[in-house]
Scaffold this motif. Sequence first.
Motif, PDB file in Angstrom:
ATOM      1  N   TYR A  61      -0.384  -9.638   8.034  1.00  0.00           N
ATOM      2  CA  TYR A  61       0.294  -8.692   8.926  1.00  0.00           C
ATOM      3  C   TYR A  61       0.283  -9.282  10.327  1.00  0.00           C
ATOM      4  O   TYR A  61      -0.214 -10.404  10.527  1.00  0.00           O
ATOM      5  N   ALA A  62       0.865  -8.540  11.284  1.00  0.00           N
ATOM      6  CA  ALA A  62       0.974  -9.066  12.648  1.00  0.00           C
ATOM      7  C   ALA A  62       0.365  -8.064  13.627  1.00  0.00           C
ATOM      8  O   ALA A  62       0.453  -6.857  13.411  1.00  0.00           O
ATOM      9  N   THR A  63      -0.265  -8.587  14.693  1.00  0.00           N
ATOM     10  CA  THR A  63      -0.916  -7.719  15.685  1.00  0.00           C
ATOM     11  C   THR A  63      -0.586  -8.189  17.090  1.00  0.00           C
ATOM     12  O   THR A  63      -0.604  -9.401  17.365  1.00  0.00           O
ATOM     13  N   LEU A  64      -0.286  -7.248  17.975  1.00  0.00           N
ATOM     14  CA  LEU A  64      -0.267  -7.538  19.414  1.00  0.00           C
ATOM     15  C   LEU A  64      -1.577  -7.023  19.981  1.00  0.00           C
ATOM     16  O   LEU A  64      -1.893  -5.835  19.837  1.00  0.00           O
ATOM     17  N   GLY A  82      -2.694   0.803  -2.464  1.00  0.00           N
ATOM     18  CA  GLY A  82      -3.500   0.456  -3.629  1.00  0.00           C
ATOM     19  C   GLY A  82      -4.915   0.959  -3.445  1.00  0.00           C
ATOM     20  O   GLY A  82      -5.284   1.439  -2.373  1.00  0.00           O
ATOM     21  N   ARG A  83      -5.663   0.879  -4.525  1.00  0.00           N
ATOM     22  CA  ARG A  83      -7.084   1.225  -4.451  1.00  0.00           C
ATOM     23  C   ARG A  83      -7.839  -0.024  -4.812  1.00  0.00           C
ATOM     24  O   ARG A  83      -7.862  -0.435  -5.955  1.00  0.00           O
ATOM     25  N   VAL A  84      -8.439  -0.647  -3.800  1.00  0.00           N
ATOM     26  CA  VAL A  84      -9.067  -1.939  -4.005  1.00  0.00           C
ATOM     27  C   VAL A  84     -10.480  -1.875  -3.451  1.00  0.00           C
ATOM     28  O   VAL A  84     -10.728  -1.208  -2.445  1.00  0.00           O
ATOM     29  N   PRO A 145      -4.398   0.117   7.728  1.00  0.00           N
ATOM     30  CA  PRO A 145      -5.544   0.610   6.957  1.00  0.00           C
ATOM     31  C   PRO A 145      -5.678  -0.077   5.604  1.00  0.00           C
ATOM     32  O   PRO A 145      -4.679  -0.509   5.012  1.00  0.00           O
ATOM     33  N   CYS A 146      -6.916  -0.146   5.092  1.00  0.00           N
ATOM     34  CA  CYS A 146      -7.106  -0.816   3.800  1.00  0.00           C
ATOM     35  C   CYS A 146      -6.353  -0.091   2.700  1.00  0.00           C
ATOM     36  O   CYS A 146      -5.823  -0.725   1.789  1.00  0.00           O
ATOM     37  N   SER A 147      -6.219   1.244   2.806  1.00  0.00           N
ATOM     38  CA  SER A 147      -5.540   2.015   1.747  1.00  0.00           C
ATOM     39  C   SER A 147      -4.060   1.676   1.605  1.00  0.00           C
ATOM     40  O   SER A 147      -3.435   2.030   0.621  1.00  0.00           O
ATOM     41  N   ASN A 148      -3.481   1.013   2.590  1.00  0.00           N
ATOM     42  CA  ASN A 148      -2.064   0.653   2.519  1.00  0.00           C
ATOM     43  C   ASN A 148      -1.882  -0.788   2.041  1.00  0.00           C
ATOM     44  O   ASN A 148      -0.816  -1.385   2.228  1.00  0.00           O
ATOM     45  N   ASN A 149      -2.936  -1.345   1.429  1.00  0.00           N
ATOM     46  CA  ASN A 149      -2.882  -2.716   0.925  1.00  0.00           C
ATOM     47  C   ASN A 149      -3.378  -2.740  -0.508  1.00  0.00           C
ATOM     48  O   ASN A 149      -4.293  -1.996  -0.855  1.00  0.00           O
ATOM     49  N   ASN A 150      -2.797  -3.593  -1.326  1.00  0.00           N
ATOM     50  CA  ASN A 150      -3.101  -3.505  -2.756  1.00  0.00           C
ATOM     51  C   ASN A 150      -3.723  -4.744  -3.376  1.00  0.00           C
ATOM     52  O   ASN A 150      -3.774  -4.852  -4.586  1.00  0.00           O
ATOM     53  N   ASN A 151      -4.213  -5.685  -2.576  1.00  0.00           N
ATOM     54  CA  ASN A 151      -5.016  -6.732  -3.215  1.00  0.00           C
ATOM     55  C   ASN A 151      -6.237  -7.069  -2.371  1.00  0.00           C
ATOM     56  O   ASN A 151      -6.271  -6.792  -1.167  1.00  0.00           O
ATOM     57  N   THR A 152      -7.240  -7.625  -3.032  1.00  0.00           N
ATOM     58  CA  THR A 152      -8.552  -7.810  -2.406  1.00  0.00           C
ATOM     59  C   THR A 152      -8.464  -8.573  -1.097  1.00  0.00           C
ATOM     60  O   THR A 152      -9.121  -8.220  -0.126  1.00  0.00           O
ATOM     61  N   ILE A 153      -7.619  -9.595  -1.066  1.00  0.00           N
ATOM     62  CA  ILE A 153      -7.588 -10.436   0.124  1.00  0.00           C
ATOM     63  C   ILE A 153      -6.896  -9.713   1.281  1.00  0.00           C
ATOM     64  O   ILE A 153      -7.377  -9.732   2.413  1.00  0.00           O
ATOM     65  N   SER A 154      -5.792  -9.014   0.991  1.00  0.00           N
ATOM     66  CA  SER A 154      -5.126  -8.324   2.103  1.00  0.00           C
ATOM     67  C   SER A 154      -5.962  -7.136   2.591  1.00  0.00           C
ATOM     68  O   SER A 154      -5.930  -6.792   3.770  1.00  0.00           O
ATOM     69  N   VAL A 155      -6.731  -6.508   1.705  1.00  0.00           N
ATOM     70  CA  VAL A 155      -7.649  -5.455   2.146  1.00  0.00           C
ATOM     71  C   VAL A 155      -8.729  -6.049   3.045  1.00  0.00           C
ATOM     72  O   VAL A 155      -8.998  -5.540   4.138  1.00  0.00           O
ATOM     73  N   GLU A 180      -2.334   8.627   6.298  1.00  0.00           N
ATOM     74  CA  GLU A 180      -2.229   7.263   5.757  1.00  0.00           C
ATOM     75  C   GLU A 180      -2.111   7.256   4.233  1.00  0.00           C
ATOM     76  O   GLU A 180      -1.355   6.472   3.656  1.00  0.00           O
ATOM     77  N   VAL A 181      -2.883   8.123   3.588  1.00  0.00           N
ATOM     78  CA  VAL A 181      -2.937   8.081   2.126  1.00  0.00           C
ATOM     79  C   VAL A 181      -1.876   8.998   1.505  1.00  0.00           C
ATOM     80  O   VAL A 181      -1.061   8.550   0.706  1.00  0.00           O
ATOM     81  N   HIS A 182      -1.873  10.281   1.887  1.00  0.00           N
ATOM     82  CA  HIS A 182      -1.039  11.263   1.177  1.00  0.00           C
ATOM     83  C   HIS A 182       0.361  11.394   1.761  1.00  0.00           C
ATOM     84  O   HIS A 182       1.347  11.321   1.034  1.00  0.00           O
ATOM     85  N   THR A 183       0.450  11.617   3.073  1.00  0.00           N
ATOM     86  CA  THR A 183       1.779  11.785   3.672  1.00  0.00           C
ATOM     87  C   THR A 183       2.616  10.521   3.477  1.00  0.00           C
ATOM     88  O   THR A 183       3.795  10.601   3.139  1.00  0.00           O
ATOM     89  N   MET A 184       1.990   9.350   3.656  1.00  0.00           N
ATOM     90  CA  MET A 184       2.736   8.098   3.455  1.00  0.00           C
ATOM     91  C   MET A 184       3.244   8.000   2.021  1.00  0.00           C
ATOM     92  O   MET A 184       4.376   7.596   1.787  1.00  0.00           O
ATOM     93  N   ARG A 185       2.417   8.389   1.062  1.00  0.00           N
ATOM     94  CA  ARG A 185       2.850   8.325  -0.344  1.00  0.00           C
ATOM     95  C   ARG A 185       4.044   9.262  -0.550  1.00  0.00           C
ATOM     96  O   ARG A 185       5.034   8.892  -1.182  1.00  0.00           O
ATOM     97  N   ASN A 186       3.956  10.475   0.001  1.00  0.00           N
ATOM     98  CA  ASN A 186       5.074  11.426  -0.117  1.00  0.00           C
ATOM     99  C   ASN A 186       6.350  10.890   0.524  1.00  0.00           C
ATOM    100  O   ASN A 186       7.415  10.945  -0.065  1.00  0.00           O
ATOM    101  N   MET A 187       6.211  10.423   1.749  1.00  0.00           N
ATOM    102  CA  MET A 187       7.385  10.028   2.529  1.00  0.00           C
ATOM    103  C   MET A 187       8.091   8.811   1.923  1.00  0.00           C
ATOM    104  O   MET A 187       9.293   8.637   2.117  1.00  0.00           O
TER     105      MET A 187
END
Length: 276
Positions: A61-64, A82-84, A145-155, A180-187
Amino acid sequence: MLLLLLLQVLASCLWLGHGEVVTSLQNTCPQFFFNGIPPNANMAPQTPAWICQCYENQYHYATLYDTSLRIPVYSAYIYQPGRVHRNDSWLVEPQLVNPSFPGDMNSEKYVIRKLGASSFSLRNSQAVNKDYENAPGYHRGHLNPCSNNNNTISVAATFTLTNAVPQNQSLNTGKWRRYEVHTMRNMTKNCDITYVVAGAVPGNNYLANGRVNIPSYIWSSACCKLKNNNMKAWGVIAENNKNEVKELTLGELEGNLTHLYRRGSVSLFHSACPRN
Ligand SMILES: *[C@@H]1O[C@H](CO)[C@@H](O)[C@H](O)[C@H]1NC(C)=O
Ligand SMILES: *[C@@H]1O[C@H](CO)[C@@H](O)[C@H](O)[C@H]1NC(C)=O
Ligand SMILES: *[C@@H]1O[C@H](CO)[C@@H](O)[C@H](O)[C@H]1NC(C)=O
Ligand SMILES: *[C@@H]1O[C@H](CO)[C@@H](O)[C@H](O)[C@H]1NC(C)=O
Ligand SMILES: *[C@@H]1O[C@H](CO)[C@@H](O)[C@H](O)[C@H]1NC(C)=O
């Protein structure tokens, strides 16, 4: 085969002199922004560092980053929930200490013992774990957030202090996490791909004797390409002393940020993302 190899080399961050701290996110890691366009310059601090977040030889990912306030302005990533298994050890950014250090994020211990940085130069360049000790009521709140990533390395790559801000603990474990977890999944239900930019507005208070700014607001925004090729966008903002998240249109959030940063009109995404 050769082409594939070449593409892999170009995508990796160990490619000749390509580190994490770069001169332009748009040039080095445009893949984390919708249509390759980062937010405009009106949130940029006086002492910016642009970081293409590299871990295990891949960009994630990218950060300023604001090197004076020692918090990120924003992190931008592609939503891949993901859940990692999470590894809670927090890393730092060696190239903020010395641009000739390796591009991979690493532990404080590694930067001091293996790369030979002084602990002064490390602490001077960025926030360190000690800054968050003796900070009752505040968590190291992830922007990506880690919850928005689905593999061990990106988490694992989300656990770097350049991706963290002092965040109200009840907000972090309460309504912000719910967003982060629920609203994002819905949207994102009918989204093919969702680009996120999440950030923090600097506040007037600090952790660790003025070293690390405590943001006044935390915000997040998303732009998704729907399966029918239409676009959809939204935003949220939270005061960092309440357990409450306000849902907004992208245009309303940009209006809020324009008002809060006071450096001109803020644009978070390419113009194809709907503002209303
Ligand atoms: C992670 O998410 C992406 C996009 O949703 C998907 O293509 C990929 O297969 C997922 N990877 C894993 C390991 O679940
Ligand atoms: C957790 O991270 C630390 C530092 O990067 C590493 O040394 C350790 O092996 C990791 N543990 C696991 C279980 O991945
Ligand atoms: C997600 O959607 C479900 C069903 O549409 C709804 O019951 C729930 O409240 C929503 N949750 C959030 C956090 O928006
Ligand atoms: C965090 O938010 C809660 C409200 O949920 C508030 O009671 C508390 O004072 C806040 N803590 C700080 C350190 O601002
Ligand atoms: C953000 O925008 C909304 C909608 O325009 C407005 O109601 C709200 O007061 C704004 N909040 C801030 C902090 O500027």
